[in-house]
Design a protein around this motif. Structure first.
Motif, short mmCIF file in Angstrom:
data_model
loop_
_atom_site.label_atom_id
_atom_site.label_comp_id
_atom_site.label_asym_id
_atom_site.label_seq_id
_atom_site.Cartn_x
_atom_site.Cartn_y
_atom_site.Cartn_z
N ARG A 38 1.23 -1.09 0.32
CA ARG A 38 -0.39 0.02 -0.23
C ARG A 38 0.88 1.47 0.10
N LYS A 77 -0.97 12.88 -2.90
CA LYS A 77 -1.91 12.37 -2.14
C LYS A 77 -2.35 13.37 -1.14
N GLU A 88 -4.19 5.52 -10.85
CA GLU A 88 -4.09 4.89 -10.01
C GLU A 88 -4.65 5.90 -8.39
N PRO A 89 -4.71 6.74 -8.88
CA PRO A 89 -5.04 7.62 -7.45
C PRO A 89 -5.60 6.64 -6.13
N GLY A 90 -5.89 5.26 -6.32
CA GLY A 90 -6.29 4.38 -5.65
C GLY A 90 -5.48 3.69 -4.78
N GLU A 135 0.74 4.49 -2.96
CA GLU A 135 1.63 5.45 -2.51
C GLU A 135 3.14 5.57 -1.97
#
Length: 130
Positions: A4, A29, A48-50, A53
């Motif tokens: 993640r 973000k 892929e904003p979700g 990170e």
């Protein structure tokens, strides 16, 4: 289990944010103050904003300098980003003034190139041949 979050150590979070967003094209973000001059600062792919990170983490820990210096001296990238076309990204980034330490290189089914992120790291871009 999923990845993640991952991080790169940066000398200056503001400079890193500019480079990773304005030059590389990532999107901010999170930008959460942590007290003092540091903050929880992450970017993501606009595609892929979700997704995963990338934490632009302050490089203040005493072990970071020798670690990054050793990697850079040996030409080893700290991170790798996937791209669709290494040659196209190489040309685009060079046009924006990015300094490459390795021009596009085909290695079997993968093409890679390595650049300096201006924040103390070498970063590799890679594309798998279809």
């Amino acid at each position: 289990m999923k990845i993640r979050l991952t991080s790169v150590f940066v000398d200056d979070q503001d400079r890193a944010l500019r480079f990773y967003t304005e030059i590389l094209g990532f999107v901010k973000k999170h930008d959460v103050p942590l007290g003092g001059q540091h903050r929880w600062l992450t970017v993501v792919s606009p595609d892929e904003p979700g997704g995963t990170e990338l934490l632009l983490e302050p490089a203040g820990h005493p072990a970071v300098g020798p670690y990054r210096d050793a990697l850079a001296k040996d030409g080893i990238p700290l991170a790798q980003f996937a791209v669709d076309d290494v040659n196209a990204q190489y040309q685009r980034l060079r046009g924006l003034g990015v300094r490459f330490t390795q021009e596009p290189l085909e290695m079997g089914p993968v093409t890679t190139a390595v650049f300096d992120d201006t924040c103390g790291n070498l970063i590799q871009i890679a594309a798998q041949q279809q």
